[in-house]
Design an enzyme around this catalytic site. Structure first.
Site, PDB file in Angstrom:
ATOM      1  N   ARG A  50       0.832  -1.219   0.000  1.00  0.00           N
ATOM      2  CA  ARG A  50       0.000   0.000   0.000  1.00  0.00           C
ATOM      3  C   ARG A  50       0.862   1.263   0.000  1.00  0.00           C
ATOM      4  O   ARG A  50       0.379   2.354  -0.246  1.00  0.00           O
ATOM      5  CB  ARG A  50      -0.986  -0.014   1.174  1.00  0.00           C
ATOM      6  CG  ARG A  50      -1.960   1.132   1.152  1.00  0.00           C
ATOM      7  CD  ARG A  50      -3.289   0.913   1.914  1.00  0.00           C
ATOM      8  NE  ARG A  50      -3.265  -0.064   2.953  1.00  0.00           N
ATOM      9  CZ  ARG A  50      -2.824   0.136   4.209  1.00  0.00           C
ATOM     10  NH1 ARG A  50      -2.377   1.316   4.566  1.00  0.00           N
ATOM     11  NH2 ARG A  50      -2.841  -0.842   5.090  1.00  0.00           N
ATOM     12  N   TYR A 101     -16.527  17.856 -15.252  1.00  0.00           N
ATOM     13  CA  TYR A 101     -16.867  16.442 -15.376  1.00  0.00           C
ATOM     14  C   TYR A 101     -17.962  16.094 -14.355  1.00  0.00           C
ATOM     15  O   TYR A 101     -17.882  16.524 -13.205  1.00  0.00           O
ATOM     16  CB  TYR A 101     -15.599  15.619 -15.115  1.00  0.00           C
ATOM     17  CG  TYR A 101     -15.836  14.145 -15.036  1.00  0.00           C
ATOM     18  CD1 TYR A 101     -16.289  13.435 -16.140  1.00  0.00           C
ATOM     19  CD2 TYR A 101     -15.610  13.448 -13.853  1.00  0.00           C
ATOM     20  CE1 TYR A 101     -16.509  12.070 -16.063  1.00  0.00           C
ATOM     21  CE2 TYR A 101     -15.825  12.084 -13.772  1.00  0.00           C
ATOM     22  CZ  TYR A 101     -16.280  11.408 -14.879  1.00  0.00           C
ATOM     23  OH  TYR A 101     -16.500  10.063 -14.792  1.00  0.00           O
ATOM     24  N   ASP A 172      -7.544  19.970 -13.748  1.00  0.00           N
ATOM     25  CA  ASP A 172      -7.764  18.650 -14.339  1.00  0.00           C
ATOM     26  C   ASP A 172      -7.319  18.743 -15.801  1.00  0.00           C
ATOM     27  O   ASP A 172      -7.967  19.399 -16.619  1.00  0.00           O
ATOM     28  CB  ASP A 172      -9.247  18.284 -14.221  1.00  0.00           C
ATOM     29  CG  ASP A 172      -9.571  16.888 -14.752  1.00  0.00           C
ATOM     30  OD1 ASP A 172      -8.842  16.405 -15.644  1.00  0.00           O
ATOM     31  OD2 ASP A 172     -10.560  16.300 -14.296  1.00  0.00           O
ATOM     32  N   LYS A 197      -7.945   7.868 -19.569  1.00  0.00           N
ATOM     33  CA  LYS A 197      -8.275   8.439 -20.876  1.00  0.00           C
ATOM     34  C   LYS A 197      -7.037   8.434 -21.795  1.00  0.00           C
ATOM     35  O   LYS A 197      -6.563   7.377 -22.153  1.00  0.00           O
ATOM     36  CB  LYS A 197      -8.863   9.836 -20.693  1.00  0.00           C
ATOM     37  CG  LYS A 197      -9.951   9.908 -19.596  1.00  0.00           C
ATOM     38  CD  LYS A 197     -11.224   9.161 -19.932  1.00  0.00           C
ATOM     39  CE  LYS A 197     -12.172   8.998 -18.736  1.00  0.00           C
ATOM     40  NZ  LYS A 197     -12.546  10.222 -18.046  1.00  0.00           N
TER      41      LYS A 197
END
Ligand SMILES: *Cc1c(COP(=O)(O)O)cnc(C)c1O
Length: 359
Positions: A50, A101, A172, A197
């Protein structure tokens, strides 16, 4: 070995290829392999899965080099966005574009509902209004171009206004990618990506990343990832880096095709509007007559796939208002095109055939 060439700044196309590689030494692998392990022998830097993984590190070095900052990878774009929003102290105000978004708008609304943050939505193209909103902000968050309205923000002016009030600026950069726009160079504090993306680019990975200008912000994001576990899987990190290697050539081709399609679609009688900010490979078309003809359009093509998401090698499109969360100010007939790498003539013929059939 040192030579004068080491001092020459390299082009992003080159950085995308050479960053995040093992050293050029005999028998080193060319690519950092997929490290499938949950734990590490004690006494070193990593200790547990982690906290770190070499497959993440290779991806982070490469995206960090392209954006010009410290990259921290996450399980998805939304996981990165959540970690960035968490940097705001409880009750703090986050300014964001009203056409962000849908997931980002929903996440901000959910925080506001539970009293964890205040959301102030603005028209991101109205720089004066954004500057005014900055007065009470702890963070100014924006996309440019926005998804799916394709509005463009003045990054430098917004950064100046936000910093004058001590607000953190996060951008973003999913649509533009670091090849077309590097917000950290304009003074932004954090850049966020849905690496799902363009960065991955093959519609087979969900991943996210935040890239920061300062070590301090990077450490705060690593702390959140380590504590709460929104970590990328090693295979996803490997695939995202494999995709990132070819981002420059993919984007160059997709952008050229998008520009040509915009030129050819101009004035088509079935369209009210063709929105394109002039760069990138996302085009939003507004079909005349609203939802019904737009829904018909997405069912009548052979190459264009009716699907959400974007940035893959295959061309996809969708009517955004089919999502209940999409803003009511987005036209019912708006279809967002994600232009892929198929031949422009084939894409054009397929799309125009479907548009002509709307009658
Ligand atoms: C898809 C997207 C996101 C969310 O990313 P996921 O990887 O799906 O979690 C955030 N911002 C923009 C602009 C996006 O297109």
């Amino acid at each position: 070995m040192h030579d004068a060439n080491d001092e020459m700044p390299l082009h992003p196309d080159t950085m995308a290829i050479i960053a995040g590689r093992p050293p050029h030494e005999p028998d080193q692998p060319m690519s950092v392999p997929v490290h499938l392990t949950s734990t590490y022998v004690a006494g070193g830097q990593v200790e547990y899965g982690r906290y770190g993984n070499p497959s993440w590190t290779a991806f982070e070095e490469t995206l960090g080099a392209l954006e010009g900052g410290h990259c921290v990878s996450f399980a998805s774009g939304m996981a990165a966005i959540a970690a960035v929003f968490d940097l705001v102290e409880p009750g703090g105000t986050i300014v964001a574009p009203r056409h962000s978004y849908t997931g980002t708008v929903a996440a901000l609304a959910e925080r506001e509902e539970h009293g964890r943050a205040k959301a102030l939505f603005v028209d991101i193209t109205d720089t004066a209004a954004v500057a005014e909103a900055c007065a009470d902000a702890a963070m100014v968050w924006f996309e440019t171009p926005t998804n799916p309205a394709l509005e463009v923000a003045d990054i430098t002016a917004i950064v100046r206004a936000a910093h004058a009030h001590g607000a953190i600026v996060a951008v973003d950069n999913t649509f533009a990618t670091p090849l077309l726009q590097r917000p950290l160079e304009h003074g932004a504090d954090i850049v966020v990506h849905s690496a799902t993306k363009y960065i991955s680019g093959h519609s087979d990975v969900l991943m996210g990343a935040a890239v920061t200008a300062s070590d301090e912000l990077a450490a705060a994001l690593v702390q959140r990832r380590s504590l709460y576990g929104a970590i990328p899987a090693p295979l996803e990190a490997f695939l995202a880096l494999r995709g990132l290697r070819t981002l420059p050539v993919r984007l160059e081709r997709a952008q050229a095709t998008a520009q040509e399609l915009v030129r050819r679609l101009d004035g088509h009688p079935a369209l009210e509007e063709v929105r394109y900010p002039g760069f990138g490979a996302i085009v939003s078309i507004v079909v005349r007559g609203g939802a019904d003809p737009a829904d018909a359009l997405v069912g009548r093509t052979r190459l264009w796939v009716h699907a959400t998401s974007l940035g893959g090698v295959e061309s996809t499109f969708e009517r955004r208002r089919r999502w209940p969360l999409e803003q009511p100010t987005i036209p019912e007939g708006l279809v967002r095109l994600s232009v892929g790498l198929e031949h422009v003539d084939d894409l054009h013929r397929d799309l125009v055939g479907a548009l002509d059939s709307l009658g």
